[in-house]
Design a protein around this motif. Structure first.
Motif, PDB file in Angstrom:
ATOM      1  N   GLU A   8      -7.931   9.199  -1.830  1.00 26.90           N
ATOM      2  CA  GLU A   8      -7.460   8.598  -0.567  1.00 26.90           C
ATOM      3  C   GLU A   8      -7.915   7.141  -0.482  1.00 26.90           C
ATOM      4  OE1 GLU A   8      -5.944  10.825   1.828  1.00 26.90           O
ATOM      5  OE2 GLU A   8      -6.118  12.214   0.149  1.00 26.90           O
ATOM      6  N   GLY A   9      -6.995   6.253  -0.103  1.00 31.30           N
ATOM      7  CA  GLY A   9      -7.357   4.859   0.134  1.00 31.30           C
ATOM      8  C   GLY A   9      -7.682   4.050  -1.108  1.00 31.30           C
ATOM      9  N   GLY A  63      -5.664   2.483  -2.870  1.00 31.08           N
ATOM     10  CA  GLY A  63      -4.846   1.264  -2.877  1.00 31.08           C
ATOM     11  C   GLY A  63      -3.474   1.430  -3.529  1.00 31.08           C
ATOM     12  N   THR A  74      -0.484   2.455  -2.346  1.00 30.62           N
ATOM     13  CA  THR A  74       0.650   1.922  -1.583  1.00 30.62           C
ATOM     14  C   THR A  74       0.701   0.398  -1.691  1.00 30.62           C
ATOM     15  OG1 THR A  74       0.231   3.732  -0.048  1.00 30.62           O
ATOM     16  CG2 THR A  74       1.793   2.078   0.662  1.00 30.62           C
ATOM     17  N   PRO A 131       3.920  13.648  -0.935  1.00 32.70           N
ATOM     18  CA  PRO A 131       5.139  14.286  -0.459  1.00 32.70           C
ATOM     19  C   PRO A 131       5.953  13.302   0.379  1.00 32.70           C
ATOM     20  CG  PRO A 131       3.298  14.912   0.934  1.00 32.70           C
ATOM     21  CD  PRO A 131       2.730  14.052  -0.149  1.00 32.70           C
ATOM     22  N   ARG A 181       6.362  16.917   4.444  1.00 29.76           N
ATOM     23  CA  ARG A 181       5.197  16.031   4.614  1.00 29.76           C
ATOM     24  C   ARG A 181       4.582  16.192   6.009  1.00 29.76           C
ATOM     25  NH1 ARG A 181       3.192  11.096   2.426  1.00 29.76           N
ATOM     26  NH2 ARG A 181       2.070   9.969   4.031  1.00 29.76           N
ATOM     27  N   LEU A 239       0.794  17.389   6.251  1.00 30.97           N
ATOM     28  CA  LEU A 239      -0.260  16.467   6.683  1.00 30.97           C
ATOM     29  C   LEU A 239      -0.562  16.587   8.165  1.00 30.97           C
ATOM     30  CD1 LEU A 239       0.613  13.382   4.457  1.00 30.97           C
ATOM     31  CD2 LEU A 239      -0.919  15.289   3.991  1.00 30.97           C
ATOM     32  N   TYR A 292       3.907  21.773  -1.670  1.00 29.45           N
ATOM     33  CA  TYR A 292       3.932  20.579  -2.516  1.00 29.45           C
ATOM     34  C   TYR A 292       4.913  20.774  -3.673  1.00 29.45           C
ATOM     35  CZ  TYR A 292       0.111  18.083  -0.203  1.00 29.45           C
ATOM     36  OH  TYR A 292      -0.651  17.383   0.712  1.00 29.45           O
ATOM     37  N   ARG A 345       8.255  18.565  -4.554  1.00 27.53           N
ATOM     38  CA  ARG A 345       8.436  17.945  -5.890  1.00 27.53           C
ATOM     39  C   ARG A 345       9.757  18.373  -6.514  1.00 27.53           C
ATOM     40  NH1 ARG A 345       3.369  18.619  -8.016  1.00 27.53           N
ATOM     41  NH2 ARG A 345       3.048  16.773  -6.735  1.00 27.53           N
ATOM     42  N   ASP A 379       4.429   7.113  -5.744  1.00 30.27           N
ATOM     43  CA  ASP A 379       3.098   7.268  -5.155  1.00 30.27           C
ATOM     44  C   ASP A 379       2.747   8.760  -5.198  1.00 30.27           C
ATOM     45  OD1 ASP A 379       0.858   7.246  -3.479  1.00 30.27           O
ATOM     46  OD2 ASP A 379       1.701   5.712  -2.165  1.00 30.27           O
ATOM     47  N   ARG A 380       1.982   9.153  -6.181  1.00 25.78           N
ATOM     48  CA  ARG A 380       1.536  10.532  -6.443  1.00 25.78           C
ATOM     49  C   ARG A 380       2.623  11.372  -7.110  1.00 25.78           C
ATOM     50  NH1 ARG A 380      -3.331  11.363  -4.498  1.00 25.78           N
ATOM     51  NH2 ARG A 380      -4.090  10.286  -2.644  1.00 25.78           N
ATOM     52  N   TYR A 431      -6.029  17.820  -6.278  1.00 23.84           N
ATOM     53  CA  TYR A 431      -6.278  18.263  -4.895  1.00 23.84           C
ATOM     54  C   TYR A 431      -6.276  19.789  -4.774  1.00 23.84           C
ATOM     55  CZ  TYR A 431      -6.146  13.577  -2.884  1.00 23.84           C
ATOM     56  OH  TYR A 431      -6.445  12.285  -2.556  1.00 23.84           O
ATOM     57  N   ASP A 469      -5.560  12.443   8.434  1.00 25.44           N
ATOM     58  CA  ASP A 469      -4.666  13.599   8.400  1.00 25.44           C
ATOM     59  C   ASP A 469      -5.411  14.832   7.901  1.00 25.44           C
ATOM     60  OD1 ASP A 469      -4.620  13.677   5.563  1.00 25.44           O
ATOM     61  OD2 ASP A 469      -3.050  12.167   5.514  1.00 25.44           O
ATOM     62  N   ALA A 508     -10.275   0.076  -9.407  1.00 29.94           N
ATOM     63  CA  ALA A 508      -9.682  -0.255  -8.105  1.00 29.94           C
ATOM     64  C   ALA A 508     -10.736  -0.659  -7.088  1.00 29.94           C
ATOM     65  CB  ALA A 508      -8.867   0.922  -7.593  1.00 29.94           C
ATOM     66  N   VAL A 545     -12.133  -3.594  -7.167  1.00 28.51           N
ATOM     67  CA  VAL A 545     -12.075  -5.063  -7.067  1.00 28.51           C
ATOM     68  C   VAL A 545     -10.970  -5.486  -6.088  1.00 28.51           C
ATOM     69  CG1 VAL A 545     -13.087  -5.359  -9.352  1.00 28.51           C
ATOM     70  CG2 VAL A 545     -10.606  -5.177  -9.134  1.00 28.51           C
ATOM     71  N   ILE A 581      -6.523  -6.304  -9.164  1.00 32.60           N
ATOM     72  CA  ILE A 581      -5.940  -5.023  -9.601  1.00 32.60           C
ATOM     73  C   ILE A 581      -4.481  -5.239 -10.031  1.00 32.60           C
ATOM     74  CG2 ILE A 581      -5.310  -2.679  -8.879  1.00 32.60           C
ATOM     75  CD1 ILE A 581      -7.614  -2.912  -6.774  1.00 32.60           C
TER      76      ILE A 581
HETATM   77  N1  T5A Z   1      -1.420  15.658  -1.946  1.00 32.85           N
HETATM   78  C1  T5A Z   1      -0.314  15.046  -2.462  1.00 32.85           C
HETATM   79  C2  T5A Z   1      -1.869  16.896  -2.434  1.00 32.85           C
HETATM   80  O1  T5A Z   1      -2.840  17.445  -1.936  1.00 32.85           O
HETATM   81  N2  T5A Z   1      -1.181  17.476  -3.467  1.00 32.85           N
HETATM   82  C3  T5A Z   1      -0.063  16.898  -4.016  1.00 32.85           C
HETATM   83  O2  T5A Z   1       0.542  17.475  -4.948  1.00 32.85           O
HETATM   84  C4  T5A Z   1       0.383  15.633  -3.487  1.00 32.85           C
HETATM   85  C5  T5A Z   1       1.605  14.979  -4.064  1.00 32.85           C
HETATM   86  C6  T5A Z   1      -0.699  12.337   0.794  1.00 32.85           C
HETATM   87  C7  T5A Z   1      -1.700  13.452   0.792  1.00 32.85           C
HETATM   88  O3  T5A Z   1      -1.177  14.583   0.114  1.00 32.85           O
HETATM   89  C8  T5A Z   1      -2.122  15.040  -0.817  1.00 32.85           C
HETATM   90  C9  T5A Z   1      -2.941  13.846  -1.183  1.00 32.85           C
HETATM   91  C10 T5A Z   1      -2.976  13.056   0.101  1.00 32.85           C
HETATM   92  O4  T5A Z   1      -4.066  13.526   0.864  1.00 32.85           O
HETATM   93  P1  T5A Z   1      -0.771  10.015   1.997  1.00 32.85           P
HETATM   94  O5  T5A Z   1      -0.754   9.633   3.433  1.00 32.85           O
HETATM   95  O6  T5A Z   1       0.393   9.644   1.165  1.00 32.85           O
HETATM   96  O7  T5A Z   1      -1.015  11.558   1.886  1.00 32.85           O
HETATM   97  O8  T5A Z   1      -2.152   9.510   1.480  1.00 32.85           O
HETATM   98  P2  T5A Z   1      -2.532   8.712   0.204  1.00 32.85           P
HETATM   99  O9  T5A Z   1      -1.687   9.123  -0.941  1.00 32.85           O
HETATM  100  O10 T5A Z   1      -3.995   8.840   0.037  1.00 32.85           O
HETATM  101  O11 T5A Z   1      -2.065   7.227   0.511  1.00 32.85           O
HETATM  102  P3  T5A Z   1      -2.675   6.183   1.452  1.00 32.85           P
HETATM  103  O12 T5A Z   1      -1.579   5.260   1.853  1.00 32.85           O
HETATM  104  O13 T5A Z   1      -3.386   6.818   2.540  1.00 32.85           O
HETATM  105  O14 T5A Z   1      -3.715   5.423   0.547  1.00 32.85           O
HETATM  106  P4  T5A Z   1      -3.432   4.431  -0.647  1.00 32.85           P
HETATM  107  O15 T5A Z   1      -1.967   4.273  -0.815  1.00 32.85           O
HETATM  108  O16 T5A Z   1      -4.188   4.822  -1.827  1.00 32.85           O
HETATM  109  O17 T5A Z   1      -4.093   3.082  -0.125  1.00 32.85           O
HETATM  110  P5  T5A Z   1      -3.438   1.817   0.614  1.00 32.85           P
HETATM  111  O18 T5A Z   1      -2.788   0.935  -0.331  1.00 32.85           O
HETATM  112  O19 T5A Z   1      -2.640   2.338   1.767  1.00 32.85           O
HETATM  113  O20 T5A Z   1      -4.765   1.124   1.108  1.00 32.85           O
HETATM  114  C11 T5A Z   1      -5.600   1.717   2.094  1.00 32.85           C
HETATM  115  C12 T5A Z   1      -6.324   0.574   2.848  1.00 32.85           C
HETATM  116  O21 T5A Z   1      -7.172  -0.112   1.936  1.00 32.85           O
HETATM  117  C13 T5A Z   1      -6.830  -1.489   1.865  1.00 32.85           C
HETATM  118  C14 T5A Z   1      -5.394  -1.601   2.374  1.00 32.85           C
HETATM  119  O22 T5A Z   1      -5.126  -2.843   2.911  1.00 32.85           O
HETATM  120  C15 T5A Z   1      -5.371  -0.488   3.416  1.00 32.85           C
HETATM  121  O23 T5A Z   1      -5.897  -0.967   4.600  1.00 32.85           O
HETATM  122  N3  T5A Z   1      -6.938  -1.871   0.460  1.00 32.85           N
HETATM  123  C16 T5A Z   1      -8.010  -2.530  -0.031  1.00 32.85           C
HETATM  124  N4  T5A Z   1      -9.129  -3.000   0.551  1.00 32.85           N
HETATM  125  C17 T5A Z   1     -10.033  -3.620  -0.272  1.00 32.85           C
HETATM  126  N5  T5A Z   1      -9.839  -3.815  -1.627  1.00 32.85           N
HETATM  127  C18 T5A Z   1      -8.722  -3.360  -2.234  1.00 32.85           C
HETATM  128  N6  T5A Z   1      -8.570  -3.524  -3.541  1.00 32.85           N
HETATM  129  C19 T5A Z   1      -7.754  -2.676  -1.434  1.00 32.85           C
HETATM  130  N7  T5A Z   1      -6.557  -2.096  -1.711  1.00 32.85           N
HETATM  131  C20 T5A Z   1      -6.079  -1.607  -0.547  1.00 32.85           C
END
Ligand code: T5A
Length: 228
Positions: free
Chosen positions: A12-13, A15, A17, A40, A50, A54, A78, A82, A102-103, A111, A166, A199, A201, A206
């Motif tokens: 999670e988080g 980066g 997206t 999803p 989704r 979530l 899930y 897919r 994304d995933r 997970y 979530d 990730a 940095v 990145i």
């Molecule tokens: N899941 C999914 C399963 O359990 N099984 C499965 O088979 C599949 C496909 C999806 C959830 O579903 C689960 C996993 C997940 O829990 P989601 O909302 O899509 O849920 O959650 P994530 O995939 O985790 O995506 P997020 O958008 O929440 O996180 P990201 O994409 O990894 O991160 P991002 O780019 O949104 O960045 C998060 C924050 O960090 C900052 C950004 O500006 C943003 O504020 N940031 C940074 N800060 C400092 N340094 C950096 N290098 C940074 N990069 C980004």
């Protein structure tokens, strides 16, 4: 030429997206046809799944889980997401486009397998059924500590009063550490497909690493029209 499926994975988080967005813009600037999607939720059906999975509407503050979802039910949801997604990705690949996703399957291994402790054989079988054999051509694993990723997300959602997140983000830190361990082990087992990217940095640093790796790959795949 068939298109390519490029997947971004990580805790999670981490980066994903952010990097996918930048990567998509960069590929477009090179004249390479690109489609961005996610799991999803990469299809109409997937958006419904989704919301169920979530249990947090986009843009809304989080609520405690509205109803229980058993671990195997979660796994199957899930897989359903897919399966539909892959069907809708096929024509995009047939048109020679690059897909940034994304995933994908590794998320289910980390997970539901490492995180929830479900049987890996069952997960691998379901992944094979759901993907109909479609594997990623390249997977970027954005490697950052689980604590750092969660802190980034909480800071982004509500700096003054961190949100609960979530349904899956609400899992305890031990769960997220197991997910992280899953990525470490997957990357070691599949060096031909999974590339680890530090990730921790800056966003720009990145993205530079990702673009460098992708330029080499695109050339090897025959995307000769690119300007480096
Ligand atoms: N899941 C999914 C399963 O359990 N099984 C499965 O088979 C599949 C496909 C999806 C959830 O579903 C689960 C996993 C997940 O829990 P989601 O909302 O899509 O849920 O959650 P994530 O995939 O985790 O995506 P997020 O958008 O929440 O996180 P990201 O994409 O990894 O991160 P991002 O780019 O949104 O960045 C998060 C924050 O960090 C900052 C950004 O500006 C943003 O504020 N940031 C940074 N800060 C400092 N340094 C950096 N290098 C940074 N990069 C980004």
């Amino acid at each position: 030429m068939n298109g390519k499926l490029i997947v971004f994975e990580g805790v999670e988080g981490c980066g994903k997206t952010t990097q996918i967005q930048l990567c998509g813009e960069w590929l477009q600037s090179l004249g390479i046809p690109v489609v961005i999607t996610r799991e999803p939720g990469g299809t109409e059906l997937g958006l419904h799944l989704r919301r169920l999975l979530l249990q947090k509407a986009e843009g809304e503050s989080s609520e405690p889980s509205a109803f229980p979802i058993a671990d195997r039910a979660e796994l199957l949801l899930y897989a359903a997401d897919r399966s539909q997604h892959v069907e809708e990705l096929k024509p995009i690949l047939a048109a020679g486009k690059i897909i940034l996703c994304d995933r994908y399957t590794d998320s289910t291994v980390t997970y539901q397998g490492y995180g929830r402790g479900l049987d890996m054989n069952l997960i691998n079988k379901l992944n094979t059924i759901a993907t109909n054999g479609l594997k990623s051509d390249l997977t970027f694993w954005l490697d950052v500590d689980a604590e750092v990723g969660l802190a980034r997300k909480h800071k982004a959602s509500a700096p003054a009063a961190p949100a609960k997140g979530d349904r899956i983000e609400q899992e305890n830190i031990a769960f997220h550490r197991r997910v992280q361990k899953g990525y470490t082990e997957l990357a070691a087992s599949h060096p031909e497909r999974i590339v680890r990217v530090d990730a921790s940095v800056s966003v720009d640093a990145i993205q530079r690493v990702i673009q460098k790796i992708l330029l080499l790959k695109l050339d090897g795949w025959g995307y000769k029209q690119i300007k480096s």
